[in-house]
Motif scaffolding. Structure first.
Motif, short mmCIF file in Angstrom:
data_model
loop_
_atom_site.label_atom_id
_atom_site.label_comp_id
_atom_site.label_asym_id
_atom_site.label_seq_id
_atom_site.Cartn_x
_atom_site.Cartn_y
_atom_site.Cartn_z
N ASN A 1 -26.37 -61.59 34.58
CA ASN A 1 -27.18 -61.99 33.43
C ASN A 1 -28.66 -61.80 33.70
N LEU A 2 -29.12 -62.30 34.84
CA LEU A 2 -30.55 -62.27 35.15
C LEU A 2 -31.06 -60.85 35.35
N LYS A 3 -30.26 -60.02 35.98
CA LYS A 3 -30.67 -58.63 36.16
C LYS A 3 -30.74 -57.92 34.80
N ALA A 4 -29.83 -58.27 33.90
CA ALA A 4 -29.88 -57.72 32.54
C ALA A 4 -31.15 -58.17 31.82
N ALA A 5 -31.55 -59.42 32.04
CA ALA A 5 -32.77 -59.93 31.40
C ALA A 5 -34.01 -59.18 31.89
N ILE A 6 -34.04 -58.85 33.17
CA ILE A 6 -35.18 -58.09 33.72
C ILE A 6 -35.18 -56.67 33.14
N ARG A 7 -34.02 -56.07 33.02
CA ARG A 7 -33.95 -54.73 32.40
C ARG A 7 -34.44 -54.79 30.95
N TRP A 8 -34.06 -55.85 30.24
CA TRP A 8 -34.52 -56.06 28.86
C TRP A 8 -36.04 -56.17 28.81
N MET A 9 -36.62 -56.88 29.78
CA MET A 9 -38.08 -57.01 29.82
C MET A 9 -38.74 -55.63 29.97
N ARG A 10 -38.19 -54.81 30.83
CA ARG A 10 -38.77 -53.47 31.02
C ARG A 10 -38.57 -52.60 29.77
N ALA A 11 -37.40 -52.69 29.17
CA ALA A 11 -37.13 -51.88 27.98
C ALA A 11 -38.05 -52.27 26.82
N ASN A 12 -38.48 -53.54 26.80
CA ASN A 12 -39.34 -54.04 25.73
C ASN A 12 -40.76 -54.33 26.20
N ALA A 13 -41.16 -53.69 27.28
CA ALA A 13 -42.46 -53.97 27.89
C ALA A 13 -43.61 -53.73 26.91
N GLU A 14 -43.57 -52.63 26.21
CA GLU A 14 -44.67 -52.31 25.29
C GLU A 14 -44.72 -53.31 24.14
N LYS A 15 -43.59 -53.68 23.63
CA LYS A 15 -43.52 -54.62 22.50
C LYS A 15 -44.09 -55.99 22.86
N TYR A 16 -43.86 -56.43 24.08
CA TYR A 16 -44.26 -57.78 24.48
C TYR A 16 -45.43 -57.80 25.48
N ASN A 17 -46.17 -56.70 25.56
CA ASN A 17 -47.39 -56.63 26.39
C ASN A 17 -47.12 -56.86 27.88
N ILE A 18 -45.98 -56.41 28.35
CA ILE A 18 -45.60 -56.58 29.75
C ILE A 18 -45.98 -55.34 30.55
N ASP A 19 -46.57 -55.56 31.72
CA ASP A 19 -46.76 -54.47 32.67
C ASP A 19 -45.46 -54.30 33.44
N PRO A 20 -44.70 -53.23 33.21
CA PRO A 20 -43.37 -53.10 33.83
C PRO A 20 -43.42 -52.91 35.34
N GLU B 1 -52.59 -65.21 23.74
CA GLU B 1 -52.94 -64.81 22.38
C GLU B 1 -53.79 -63.54 22.38
N LYS B 2 -54.61 -63.40 23.40
CA LYS B 2 -55.49 -62.24 23.50
C LYS B 2 -54.67 -60.98 23.81
N PRO B 3 -54.85 -59.90 23.04
CA PRO B 3 -54.09 -58.66 23.29
C PRO B 3 -54.39 -58.09 24.68
N GLY B 4 -53.42 -57.39 25.23
CA GLY B 4 -53.59 -56.77 26.54
C GLY B 4 -52.24 -56.57 27.20
N LYS B 5 -52.26 -55.95 28.36
CA LYS B 5 -51.03 -55.76 29.13
C LYS B 5 -51.07 -56.73 30.31
N TYR B 6 -50.03 -57.53 30.46
CA TYR B 6 -50.04 -58.60 31.45
C TYR B 6 -48.86 -58.50 32.43
N PRO B 7 -49.08 -58.95 33.67
CA PRO B 7 -47.93 -59.10 34.56
C PRO B 7 -46.99 -60.16 34.00
N ALA B 8 -45.72 -60.10 34.40
CA ALA B 8 -44.72 -60.97 33.79
C ALA B 8 -43.98 -61.78 34.85
N LEU B 9 -43.51 -62.95 34.44
CA LEU B 9 -42.71 -63.83 35.30
C LEU B 9 -41.51 -64.31 34.52
#
Length: 270
Positions: A89-108, A32-40
């Motif tokens: 599929n899974l590699k596409a999902a990882i690419r999606w995570m990177r493409a949307n990193a800023e939107k979802y607070n992900i450290d790419p 809930e707390k804003p910030g940039k986080y590693p992703a799994l």
């Protein structure tokens, strides 16, 4: 507490499947707390032909509460599409995570993949084949890398041709034969290609292994660890000495599993 979730986000649209045009989805959780986080990204099991992303949601929520963005992912099962569709599929999902990193607070630069059982085999293969054109696929968002910086394999096969795997008495409709499109003797090159150990090299990323008391579910693991040790790449192993294959779905083992996973990710990322 302290975790927000977004369900059924579309990461790719498949134009032509046995079910017609359809979307692939993820469930995403973040602090809930804003910030940039590693992703799994978490890949469910089920013998490549059963199960769904909801199986990984409790674990995803627990890990998100420790300071991670977690993504439980849907992928095509073998009754819909054979190998290597799930890998694409899974590699596409990882690419999606990177493409949307800023939107979802992900450290790419800090993305890991985990998987359970068949999902563990998939996580290993995806993680050991960074930007491998043959396995990358073209679905979803392109133009981003599908590489990961760490792998967690929970009771997933590393080498289909290791003795504890190859020596199993299989029926013609066994899950791996069905998914790989034939037995080892019919499709030896595919069985090798789907075995992550054959892709490992000096540039491979750290791996955490969580094992049940059934050795056949981590066939090839010890040999891979020996190779990784020679290359001075970090590996970590924890064994739950119980004859329960899907231990990660149940108390008390899910708590310890999450503890090991978060400890490994913190060690690798922070």
């Amino acid at each position: 507490n302290g975790v927000l979730g977004e369900r059924n986000l579309v990461y790719a649209t498949l134009p032509d499947t046995p079910f017609g045009k359809r979307d692939l989805h993820v469930d995403l959780f973040h602090p809930e707390k804003p910030g940039k986080y590693p992703a799994l990204i978490l890949v469910h099991g089920g013998g490549w032909r059963a199960g769904d992303k909801s199986m990984e949601v409790p674990m995803a929520q627990m890990i998100a509460s420790k300071g991670f963005v977690t993504v439980a992912v849907e992928y095509q099962l073998s009754l819909e599409a054979k190998y290597p569709a799930a890998v694409h599929n899974l590699k596409a999902a990882i690419r999606w995570m990177r493409a949307n990193a800023e939107k979802y607070n992900i450290d790419p630069d800090r993305i890991a993949i985990s998987g359970t059982s068949a999902g563990g085999q998939l996580a290993m293969l995806v993680g050991m084949t960074p930007d491998e054109e043959k396995l990358e696929g073209t679905i979803g968002i392109t133009g981003y890398t599908s590489t990961v910086q760490a792998i967690i394999d929970i009771d997933g096969v590393v080498d289909f041709m290791a003795p504890t795997s190859l020596n199993l008495n299989r029926k013609p409709d066994s899950p791996d034969i069905e998914w790989l499109g034939g037995s080892f003797y019919e499709k030896p090159e595919i069985w090798k290609e789907a075995s992550s150990i054959f892709w490992a090299n000096e540039k491979s990323v750290p791996v955490l292994f969580l094992n049940s008391g059934f050795s056949r579910f981590h066939a090839g693991q010890d040999e891979l660890i020996g190779m990784m040790n020679e290359w001075k790449i970090y590996t970590e192993v924890h064994k739950f000495d119980v004859k329960v294959h899907p231990f990660w779905l149940f108390h008390p083992w899910i708590d310890k599993s999450v503890e090991y996973m978060v400890g490994f990710l913190n060690k690798t990322f922070k």
